[in-house]
Write a protein that holds these residues in place. Structure first.
Motif, PDB file in Angstrom:
ATOM      1  N   ASP A   1     -17.202 -23.545  21.932  1.00 14.24           N
ATOM      2  CA  ASP A   1     -18.242 -24.258  21.211  1.00 14.24           C
ATOM      3  C   ASP A   1     -18.604 -23.467  19.957  1.00 14.24           C
ATOM      4  O   ASP A   1     -18.081 -22.370  19.710  1.00 14.24           O
ATOM      5  CB  ASP A   1     -19.486 -24.481  22.091  1.00 14.24           C
ATOM      6  CG  ASP A   1     -19.974 -23.198  22.742  1.00 14.24           C
ATOM      7  OD1 ASP A   1     -20.104 -22.181  22.020  1.00 14.24           O
ATOM      8  OD2 ASP A   1     -20.220 -23.196  23.958  1.00 14.24           O
TER       9      ASP A   1
ATOM     10  N   ARG B   1     -11.907 -31.555  13.537  1.00  8.42           N
ATOM     11  CA  ARG B   1     -10.908 -30.632  14.081  1.00  8.42           C
ATOM     12  C   ARG B   1     -11.481 -29.915  15.300  1.00  8.42           C
ATOM     13  O   ARG B   1     -12.699 -29.802  15.443  1.00  8.42           O
ATOM     14  CB  ARG B   1     -10.504 -29.594  13.014  1.00  8.42           C
ATOM     15  CG  ARG B   1      -9.975 -30.195  11.719  1.00  8.42           C
ATOM     16  CD  ARG B   1      -9.764 -29.100  10.682  1.00  8.42           C
ATOM     17  NE  ARG B   1      -9.450 -29.643   9.363  1.00  8.42           N
ATOM     18  CZ  ARG B   1      -8.213 -29.783   8.882  1.00  8.42           C
ATOM     19  NH1 ARG B   1      -7.184 -29.405   9.623  1.00  8.42           N
ATOM     20  NH2 ARG B   1      -8.014 -30.282   7.683  1.00  8.42           N
ATOM     21  N   ASP B   2     -10.603 -29.416  16.127  1.00  7.84           N
ATOM     22  CA  ASP B   2     -11.024 -28.651  17.301  1.00  7.84           C
ATOM     23  C   ASP B   2     -11.298 -27.203  16.897  1.00  7.84           C
ATOM     24  O   ASP B   2     -10.454 -26.549  16.285  1.00  7.84           O
ATOM     25  CB  ASP B   2      -9.944 -28.688  18.383  1.00  7.84           C
ATOM     26  CG  ASP B   2      -9.765 -30.079  18.973  1.00  7.84           C
ATOM     27  OD1 ASP B   2     -10.755 -30.833  18.989  1.00  7.84           O
ATOM     28  OD2 ASP B   2      -8.643 -30.403  19.392  1.00  7.84           O
ATOM     29  N   LEU B   3     -12.473 -26.719  17.264  1.00  7.97           N
ATOM     30  CA  LEU B   3     -12.807 -25.313  17.026  1.00  7.97           C
ATOM     31  C   LEU B   3     -11.903 -24.396  17.850  1.00  7.97           C
ATOM     32  O   LEU B   3     -11.572 -24.727  18.990  1.00  7.97           O
ATOM     33  CB  LEU B   3     -14.255 -25.043  17.410  1.00  7.97           C
ATOM     34  CG  LEU B   3     -15.352 -25.172  16.364  1.00  7.97           C
ATOM     35  CD1 LEU B   3     -16.698 -24.979  17.033  1.00  7.97           C
ATOM     36  CD2 LEU B   3     -15.172 -24.187  15.244  1.00  7.97           C
TER      37      LEU B   3
ATOM     38  N   TYR C   1     -17.988 -19.487  18.820  1.00  2.00           N
ATOM     39  CA  TYR C   1     -17.216 -19.151  17.617  1.00  2.00           C
ATOM     40  C   TYR C   1     -18.019 -18.224  16.707  1.00  2.00           C
ATOM     41  O   TYR C   1     -17.482 -17.257  16.163  1.00  2.00           O
ATOM     42  CB  TYR C   1     -16.831 -20.414  16.850  1.00  2.00           C
ATOM     43  CG  TYR C   1     -16.100 -20.091  15.574  1.00  2.00           C
ATOM     44  CD1 TYR C   1     -14.739 -19.810  15.591  1.00  2.00           C
ATOM     45  CD2 TYR C   1     -16.766 -20.020  14.356  1.00  2.00           C
ATOM     46  CE1 TYR C   1     -14.057 -19.477  14.431  1.00  2.00           C
ATOM     47  CE2 TYR C   1     -16.097 -19.685  13.188  1.00  2.00           C
ATOM     48  CZ  TYR C   1     -14.744 -19.424  13.231  1.00  2.00           C
ATOM     49  OH  TYR C   1     -14.078 -19.078  12.075  1.00  2.00           O
TER      50      TYR C   1
ATOM     51  N   HIS D   1     -18.852 -28.443  10.454  1.00  2.00           N
ATOM     52  CA  HIS D   1     -18.733 -28.747  11.876  1.00  2.00           C
ATOM     53  C   HIS D   1     -20.053 -28.640  12.614  1.00  2.00           C
ATOM     54  O   HIS D   1     -20.427 -29.530  13.361  1.00  2.00           O
ATOM     55  CB  HIS D   1     -17.715 -27.801  12.523  1.00  2.00           C
ATOM     56  CG  HIS D   1     -17.462 -28.068  13.976  1.00  2.00           C
ATOM     57  ND1 HIS D   1     -18.291 -27.602  14.984  1.00  2.00           N
ATOM     58  CD2 HIS D   1     -16.479 -28.763  14.601  1.00  2.00           C
ATOM     59  CE1 HIS D   1     -17.823 -27.985  16.152  1.00  2.00           C
ATOM     60  NE2 HIS D   1     -16.730 -28.685  15.959  1.00  2.00           N
TER      61      HIS D   1
ATOM     62  N   TRP E   1     -10.954 -21.613   9.536  1.00  2.70           N
ATOM     63  CA  TRP E   1     -12.379 -21.786   9.800  1.00  2.70           C
ATOM     64  C   TRP E   1     -13.161 -20.669   9.119  1.00  2.70           C
ATOM     65  O   TRP E   1     -12.678 -19.546   8.985  1.00  2.70           O
ATOM     66  CB  TRP E   1     -12.638 -21.763  11.300  1.00  2.70           C
ATOM     67  CG  TRP E   1     -12.125 -22.990  11.989  1.00  2.70           C
ATOM     68  CD1 TRP E   1     -10.885 -23.164  12.523  1.00  2.70           C
ATOM     69  CD2 TRP E   1     -12.827 -24.208  12.191  1.00  2.70           C
ATOM     70  NE1 TRP E   1     -10.772 -24.426  13.049  1.00  2.70           N
ATOM     71  CE2 TRP E   1     -11.953 -25.088  12.871  1.00  2.70           C
ATOM     72  CE3 TRP E   1     -14.111 -24.651  11.872  1.00  2.70           C
ATOM     73  CZ2 TRP E   1     -12.322 -26.381  13.232  1.00  2.70           C
ATOM     74  CZ3 TRP E   1     -14.492 -25.932  12.239  1.00  2.70           C
ATOM     75  CH2 TRP E   1     -13.603 -26.784  12.907  1.00  2.70           C
TER      76      TRP E   1
END
Length: 322
Positions: A220, A214-216, A224, A172, A193
């Motif tokens: 941002d 994919r959405d974290l 994360y 990502h 993740w």
């Protein structure tokens, strides 16, 4: 080179792939004109490839030589600033190449930009993070390419305990923090993740196919990473009660804390420190106790306590010698 060709080249350099219809719309010409201009770029040795698909398209491929890049004023300054800071970074062998690239950029810049570049070179300098591991620029390039192209990635990985494993992930983002590089990626095999230290990644290879991004589970990638590192349990730890609100403490601290800061009301919080280095944990404990606030060490690893005793034993001698 005519202005339209320069515009076409700039578009091809700004994105991996364009359809013929998109290029025609951006340039305000017909598809036939786009095809003719593509042929002109090829005649000038720009490696423009045709792509397959329902509408067809074009992309600027890698060639034997690096073609000229088209940069606007702000992009050129951004590249220059990146080269200045890269020379003091944690990427192995990049110092000399960064300075050579900066010298070349300076020679071809328009006269109006040279004073700004000279100011950057004279006023900006990067200091490497102490103890930060060096990373291979080739590895970073592969990871960045896969992040950009949404291409699965296969690599060998060593855990903190030195245990090897083979990983296949959906990369990502790359994030650097205090001189260390991290890859944020989704691991389909673990359905979650993961954060990977780049200096522990070996033999990265792009896999076939593409994946849908994919959405974290964070605003941002930087947020994360901060949460991931704070929640991790490392070999050495300490817990402190601090007589400051959590947000006020974050403002006063000079750097990111290797752990979590938990609110305990408006004027109190708990700090949980954790790291692979007992010395690092002890240094942060010492920094927190030096704040103008009530700080109580509630718990700590024995190795951390031993280092804190060593710091206290040296403090009077250092003060008297000053």
């Amino acid at each position: 080179m005519p202005g339209r060709l320069l515009r076409l080249l700039s578009l091809l350099q700004s994105r991996r792939e364009w359809s013929g219809a998109e290029l025609a719309e951006r340039l305000g010409v017909t598809g036939r004109t786009v095809r003719r201009d593509i042929d002109r770029l090829r005649a000038l040795d720009y490696p423009v490839e045709s792509t397959t698909g329902t509408a067809g398209g074009y992309r600027l491929a890698s060639g034997r030589n690096l073609p000229p890049l088209l940069l606007d004023d702000e992009e050129a300054i951004a590249v220059a600033l990146g080269l200045v800071t890269a020379a003091g970074g944690s990427v192995a062998g990049i110092e000399d190449s960064s300075m050579r690239a900066l010298a070349k950029l300076e020679r071809v810049l328009p006269a109006r930009l040279r004073p700004r570049l000279a100011a950057l070179g004279g006023a900006a300098e990067a200091i490497p993070a102490r103890g930060a591991p060096r990373v291979d620029p080739g590895v970073l390039a592969v990871l960045a390419s896969c992040c950009r192209d949404r291409q699965p990635l296969i690599f060998d990985y060593l855990s903190r305990a030195g245990e090897p494993s083979a990983r296949r992930v959906e990369p990502h983002h790359l994030v650097t923090l205090q001189g260390r590089w991290y890859l944020i990626a989704y691991d389909p095999g673990r359905a979650d993740w993961r954060t990977f230290r780049v200096d522990r990644i070996g033999s990265p290879v792009p896999a076939h196919g593409r994946f849908a991004p994919r959405d974290l589970p964070a605003p941002d990638a930087a947020a994360y990473l901060t949460r991931s590192l704070a929640a991790a349990a490392y070999r050495y730890s300490a817990r402190l009660a601090v007589g400051l609100g959590a947000e006020e403490l974050r403002v006063r601290l000079f750097a990111h804390v290797p752990g979590e800061i938990e609110p305990r009301g408006r004027e109190a919080c708990t700090v949980r420190l954790s790291a692979e280095s007992a010395e690092l944990v002890a240094q942060y404990v010492a920094a927190l106790t030096a704040l103008d606030a009530d700080v109580t060490l509630e718990d700590a690893s024995e190795e951390v306590i031993a280092r804190l005793r060593g710091l206290r034993s040296r403090l009077p001698e250092e003060e008297s010698s000053g």
